[in-house]
Design a protein around this motif. Structure first.
Motif, PDB file in Angstrom:
ATOM      1  N   HIS A 189       0.696  -1.045   0.032  1.00  0.00           N
ATOM      2  CA  HIS A 189      -0.078   0.140   0.038  1.00  0.00           C
ATOM      3  C   HIS A 189       0.922   1.154  -0.105  1.00  0.00           C
ATOM      4  CE1 HIS A 189      -4.229  -1.124   0.567  1.00  0.00           C
ATOM      5  NE2 HIS A 189      -3.713  -2.278   1.313  1.00  0.00           N
ATOM      6  N   THR A 190       0.275   2.507  -0.535  1.00  0.00           N
ATOM      7  CA  THR A 190       0.671   3.693  -0.349  1.00  0.00           C
ATOM      8  C   THR A 190      -0.188   4.254   0.657  1.00  0.00           C
ATOM      9  OG1 THR A 190      -0.530   4.779  -1.891  1.00  0.00           O
ATOM     10  CG2 THR A 190       1.456   4.047  -2.562  1.00  0.00           C
ATOM     11  N   PRO A 191       0.278   5.231   1.578  1.00  0.00           N
ATOM     12  CA  PRO A 191      -0.694   5.644   2.392  1.00  0.00           C
ATOM     13  C   PRO A 191      -2.172   6.224   1.943  1.00  0.00           C
ATOM     14  CG  PRO A 191       1.328   6.763   2.764  1.00  0.00           C
ATOM     15  CD  PRO A 191       1.461   5.999   1.476  1.00  0.00           C
ATOM     16  N   LEU A 192      -2.293   6.512   0.711  1.00  0.00           N
ATOM     17  CA  LEU A 192      -3.639   7.012   0.027  1.00  0.00           C
ATOM     18  C   LEU A 192      -4.447   5.801  -0.150  1.00  0.00           C
ATOM     19  CD1 LEU A 192      -2.594   9.977  -2.357  1.00  0.00           C
ATOM     20  CD2 LEU A 192      -4.212   9.951  -0.576  1.00  0.00           C
ATOM     21  N   SER A 193      -3.750   4.686  -0.735  1.00  0.00           N
ATOM     22  CA  SER A 193      -4.345   3.496  -1.202  1.00  0.00           C
ATOM     23  C   SER A 193      -4.833   2.879   0.353  1.00  0.00           C
ATOM     24  CB  SER A 193      -3.629   2.440  -1.705  1.00  0.00           C
ATOM     25  OG  SER A 193      -2.510   1.851  -0.953  1.00  0.00           O
ATOM     26  N   PHE A 194      -4.306   2.981   1.385  1.00  0.00           N
ATOM     27  CA  PHE A 194      -4.289   2.374   2.514  1.00  0.00           C
ATOM     28  C   PHE A 194      -5.709   3.207   3.167  1.00  0.00           C
ATOM     29  CE2 PHE A 194      -4.050   2.497   7.389  1.00  0.00           C
ATOM     30  CZ  PHE A 194      -4.284   1.148   7.510  1.00  0.00           C
ATOM     31  N   ALA A 195      -5.764   4.433   3.035  1.00  0.00           N
ATOM     32  CA  ALA A 195      -6.718   5.155   3.660  1.00  0.00           C
ATOM     33  C   ALA A 195      -8.120   4.682   2.742  1.00  0.00           C
ATOM     34  CB  ALA A 195      -6.541   6.538   3.640  1.00  0.00           C
ATOM     35  N   GLN A 196      -8.199   4.490   1.493  1.00  0.00           N
ATOM     36  CA  GLN A 196      -9.139   4.172   0.773  1.00  0.00           C
ATOM     37  C   GLN A 196      -9.552   2.788   1.077  1.00  0.00           C
ATOM     38  OE1 GLN A 196      -7.256   4.421  -3.329  1.00  0.00           O
ATOM     39  NE2 GLN A 196      -7.388   6.504  -3.247  1.00  0.00           N
ATOM     40  N   SER A 197      -8.523   1.912   1.500  1.00  0.00           N
ATOM     41  CA  SER A 197      -9.149   0.538   2.061  1.00  0.00           C
ATOM     42  C   SER A 197      -9.697   0.509   3.199  1.00  0.00           C
ATOM     43  CB  SER A 197      -7.925  -0.323   2.060  1.00  0.00           C
ATOM     44  OG  SER A 197      -7.065  -0.339   3.308  1.00  0.00           O
ATOM     45  N   LEU A 198      -9.686   1.632   3.958  1.00  0.00           N
ATOM     46  CA  LEU A 198     -10.669   1.842   5.287  1.00  0.00           C
ATOM     47  C   LEU A 198     -11.729   2.738   4.881  1.00  0.00           C
ATOM     48  CD1 LEU A 198      -7.716   3.022   7.981  1.00  0.00           C
ATOM     49  CD2 LEU A 198      -8.672   0.444   7.528  1.00  0.00           C
ATOM     50  N   LYS A 199     -12.072   2.769   3.587  1.00  0.00           N
ATOM     51  CA  LYS A 199     -13.076   3.703   3.054  1.00  0.00           C
ATOM     52  C   LYS A 199     -13.255   5.144   3.864  1.00  0.00           C
ATOM     53  CE  LYS A 199     -15.704  -0.592   1.840  1.00  0.00           C
ATOM     54  NZ  LYS A 199     -16.805  -1.236   1.685  1.00  0.00           N
ATOM     55  N   ILE A 200     -12.128   5.607   4.259  1.00  0.00           N
ATOM     56  CA  ILE A 200     -12.160   6.880   4.861  1.00  0.00           C
ATOM     57  C   ILE A 200     -11.847   7.938   4.017  1.00  0.00           C
ATOM     58  CG2 ILE A 200     -10.850   8.320   6.596  1.00  0.00           C
ATOM     59  CD1 ILE A 200     -10.499   5.868   8.065  1.00  0.00           C
ATOM     60  N   LYS A 201     -12.810   8.869   3.734  1.00  0.00           N
ATOM     61  CA  LYS A 201     -12.590  10.071   2.790  1.00  0.00           C
ATOM     62  C   LYS A 201     -12.696  11.417   3.564  1.00  0.00           C
ATOM     63  CE  LYS A 201     -14.841   7.248  -1.112  1.00  0.00           C
ATOM     64  NZ  LYS A 201     -15.998   7.391  -1.908  1.00  0.00           N
ATOM     65  N   ASN A 202     -12.006  12.082   3.580  1.00  0.00           N
ATOM     66  CA  ASN A 202     -11.793  13.187   4.193  1.00  0.00           C
ATOM     67  C   ASN A 202     -13.113  14.309   4.002  1.00  0.00           C
ATOM     68  OD1 ASN A 202     -10.721  15.158   6.127  1.00  0.00           O
ATOM     69  ND2 ASN A 202     -10.507  16.835   4.730  1.00  0.00           N
ATOM     70  N   GLY A 203     -13.505  14.107   2.917  1.00  0.00           N
ATOM     71  CA  GLY A 203     -14.878  15.128   2.614  1.00  0.00           C
ATOM     72  C   GLY A 203     -15.998  14.558   3.252  1.00  0.00           C
ATOM     73  N   ASP A 204     -16.069  13.503   3.729  1.00  0.00           N
ATOM     74  CA  ASP A 204     -17.065  12.830   4.405  1.00  0.00           C
ATOM     75  C   ASP A 204     -17.325  13.512   5.922  1.00  0.00           C
ATOM     76  OD1 ASP A 204     -17.950  11.448   2.077  1.00  0.00           O
ATOM     77  OD2 ASP A 204     -17.043   9.591   2.840  1.00  0.00           O
ATOM     78  N   TYR A 205     -16.594  14.341   6.389  1.00  0.00           N
ATOM     79  CA  TYR A 205     -16.472  14.358   7.868  1.00  0.00           C
ATOM     80  C   TYR A 205     -16.759  16.125   7.755  1.00  0.00           C
ATOM     81  CZ  TYR A 205     -15.058   9.772   8.255  1.00  0.00           C
ATOM     82  OH  TYR A 205     -15.213   8.448   8.355  1.00  0.00           O
ATOM     83  N   ILE A 206     -17.660  16.339   8.899  1.00  0.00           N
ATOM     84  CA  ILE A 206     -17.937  17.688   9.157  1.00  0.00           C
ATOM     85  C   ILE A 206     -17.542  18.188  10.567  1.00  0.00           C
ATOM     86  CG2 ILE A 206     -20.116  19.202   9.318  1.00  0.00           C
ATOM     87  CD1 ILE A 206     -21.381  17.351   7.346  1.00  0.00           C
ATOM     88  N   ASN A 207     -17.140  19.402  10.611  1.00  0.00           N
ATOM     89  CA  ASN A 207     -16.681  20.001  11.615  1.00  0.00           C
ATOM     90  C   ASN A 207     -17.893  20.966  12.151  1.00  0.00           C
ATOM     91  OD1 ASN A 207     -14.230  18.801  11.735  1.00  0.00           O
ATOM     92  ND2 ASN A 207     -13.708  20.319  10.039  1.00  0.00           N
ATOM     93  N   LEU A 208     -18.231  20.886  13.561  1.00  0.00           N
ATOM     94  CA  LEU A 208     -19.380  21.639  13.984  1.00  0.00           C
ATOM     95  C   LEU A 208     -19.226  22.332  15.190  1.00  0.00           C
ATOM     96  CD1 LEU A 208     -21.963  18.620  13.697  1.00  0.00           C
ATOM     97  CD2 LEU A 208     -22.041  20.830  12.237  1.00  0.00           C
ATOM     98  N   MET A 209     -19.539  23.676  15.096  1.00  0.00           N
ATOM     99  CA  MET A 209     -19.348  24.533  16.359  1.00  0.00           C
ATOM    100  C   MET A 209     -20.702  25.111  16.687  1.00  0.00           C
ATOM    101  SD  MET A 209     -17.204  27.761  14.630  1.00  0.00           S
ATOM    102  CE  MET A 209     -17.875  29.079  15.692  1.00  0.00           C
ATOM    103  N   SER A 210     -20.801  26.049  17.891  1.00  0.00           N
ATOM    104  CA  SER A 210     -22.022  26.702  18.166  1.00  0.00           C
ATOM    105  C   SER A 210     -21.494  28.081  18.931  1.00  0.00           C
ATOM    106  CB  SER A 210     -22.785  25.757  19.087  1.00  0.00           C
ATOM    107  OG  SER A 210     -23.916  26.535  19.298  1.00  0.00           O
ATOM    108  N   ASP A 211     -21.520  29.177  18.418  1.00  0.00           N
ATOM    109  CA  ASP A 211     -21.129  30.481  18.757  1.00  0.00           C
ATOM    110  C   ASP A 211     -22.024  31.511  18.226  1.00  0.00           C
ATOM    111  OD1 ASP A 211     -19.883  32.888  19.372  1.00  0.00           O
ATOM    112  OD2 ASP A 211     -17.969  31.808  19.219  1.00  0.00           O
ATOM    113  N   ALA A 212     -22.832  32.219  19.222  1.00  0.00           N
ATOM    114  CA  ALA A 212     -23.753  32.986  18.588  1.00  0.00           C
ATOM    115  C   ALA A 212     -23.555  34.372  18.143  1.00  0.00           C
ATOM    116  CB  ALA A 212     -24.896  33.303  20.034  1.00  0.00           C
ATOM    117  N   ARG A 213     -21.934  34.536  18.058  1.00  0.00           N
ATOM    118  CA  ARG A 213     -21.355  35.736  17.517  1.00  0.00           C
ATOM    119  C   ARG A 213     -21.511  35.426  15.793  1.00  0.00           C
ATOM    120  NH1 ARG A 213     -16.046  35.684  20.791  1.00  0.00           N
ATOM    121  NH2 ARG A 213     -16.329  33.533  20.541  1.00  0.00           N
ATOM    122  N   TYR A 214     -21.781  34.125  15.363  1.00  0.00           N
ATOM    123  CA  TYR A 214     -21.641  34.082  13.893  1.00  0.00           C
ATOM    124  C   TYR A 214     -23.092  33.583  13.615  1.00  0.00           C
ATOM    125  CZ  TYR A 214     -16.639  34.097  15.188  1.00  0.00           C
ATOM    126  OH  TYR A 214     -15.569  34.565  15.649  1.00  0.00           O
TER     127      TYR A 214
END
Length: 385
Positions: A189-214
């Motif tokens: 494997h390369t690191p990229l092919s290994f991440a693909q084998s785990l089915k991990i895609k960074n675009g599938d993840y969402i960061n969430l915050m909560s701040d009333a100033r925004y």
């Protein structure tokens, strides 16, 4: 691999819904009941030692859980790989901004996400953490080298062509040489092919915050000192932000968790964090200790209280961990089982602790989750932006 008793309890079929798990402390009368069991991954509790690398440890624990959930593959991931490449990205950013950027040991989940997106992941077997690199020794050398580069630029009007190769040689000396390919389950494997084998895609993840100033349901560059990469999160209302972890856990997911631990409600040695209704600072040390050994009558956290902490900076972003399960205390108050990265001998819960939902509501700065666990109503609102 040595597994904690806590994880073994969580993965047993008998405990999947109603069995009682251990308390936060051997002397405690608090007995927690599982409501949403953790994914049965067997990742060890990491130990960041004296390094400021909680963001890396917690992110990789999360990716390990996600890799198992998505691909069925149980694997420990290499911290060295993420640290090495994050330092490269951070150095480039630092020089591009003429030294007017954060270059500390600390970071955010964004750092690990950037590595996954650009480079992939690597198993621990390919580049093990042990013996642990001494980040507290490495970092000052890297910092000093970057300052030399800035002065060189001032004198010569340019950076030497070899600066990155020289920077990498310092990393090689402390972290070792990074392998470019490796074997896993009988395949190269390369690191990229290994991440693909785990089915991990960074675009599938969402960061969430909560701040009333925004504005709600907009993406915000998260206003944190360690956010050198200018990572963004979706800003969602308090009412949704505070119920989201329980929904994710009930659906079989886990969460990356960034929070404040510099407050009187954080009791790491006791294995618990909760917003106690009493003025704990007015009590003696012994009285304070016994408070955390019995069910806690908590303060209910309001949106205003949370917002005040953010705006006064009494709530800081000083630690990252991995939320792996939902439990209830004897009063049926929700708590989260949290996996830390301070080793197994640093508290009474073998490196874990129980965090009340009220504590998380007050002190959380950010969560990261898989997009599939977002409520449909929230997805719809985010899609409009």
């Amino acid at each position: 691999m040595k597994l904690s008793n806590l994880i073994l309890i969580f993965v047993s079929v008998a405990s999947s819904l109603s069995a009682q798990v251990r308390t936060n402390h051997p002397e405690s009368s608090i007995v927690f009941t599982i409501k949403a069991p953790a994914s049965p991954f067997t990742s060890e509790v990491a130990n960041q030692y004296k390094g400021g690398t909680c963001w890396c440890m917690s992110a990789l624990s999360y990716w390990e859980a996600e890799g198992l959930r998505l691909s069925g593959k149980q694997v420990n991931l290499s911290e060295r790989f993420v640290l090495y490449l994050t330092y490269i990205l951070k150095a480039r950013n630092y020089l591009e901004r003429d030294g007017k950027a954060q270059f500390g040991q600390g970071g955010e989940f964004f750092d690990a996400q950037a590595v996954v997106q650009q480079f992939g992941l690597m198993p621990e077997t390919a580049w093990p953490w042990e013996p642990a690199p001494k980040i507290e020794v490495l970092h000052p050398q890297l910092e000093a080298y970057l300052e030399v580069l800035l002065k060189y630029h001032d004198l010569m009007g340019r950076y030497p062509a070899t600066w990155e190769a020289d920077f990498r040689s310092i990393l090689d000396r402390h972290l070792g040489r990074m392998p470019h390919t490796f074997q896993f389950e009988g395949r190269e494997h390369t690191p990229l092919s290994f991440a693909q084998s785990l089915k991990i895609k960074n675009g599938d993840y969402i960061n969430l915050m909560s701040d009333a100033r925004y504005p709600a349901y907009t993406q915000v560059v998260v206003p944190l000192a360690d956010n050198w990469i200018s990572g963004t999160a979706w800003n969602i209302p308090f009412e949704i932000f505070t119920t989201l972890p329980q929904e994710v856990l009930r659906q079989g997911g886990t969460l990356e968790w960034a929070t404040d631990v510099s407050n009187p409600h954080w009791k790491w040695k006791m294995g618990i964090a909760a917003v106690h209704g009493l003025d704990t600072l007015a009590l003696s040390a012994d009285e304070r200790r016994t408070l955390w050994l019995k069910p806690i009558a908590e303060q209910r956290v309001s949106a205003d209280a949370r917002q005040l902490g953010l705006q006064q900076h009494s709530t800081t972003d000083d630690h990252g961990m991995h939320i792996i399960a939902l439990v209830n205390d004897p009063n049926q108050q929700p708590y989260y089982l949290v996996k830390n990265s301070w080793g197994t001998d640093s508290n009474e819960c073998k490196g874990y602790l129980f965090v009340s939902a009220q504590y998380a509501n007050l002190y959380t700065t950010m969560y990261s989750i898989h997009k599939d666990f977002l409520p449909a109503s929230v997805k719809q609102l985010l899609r409009r932006e």
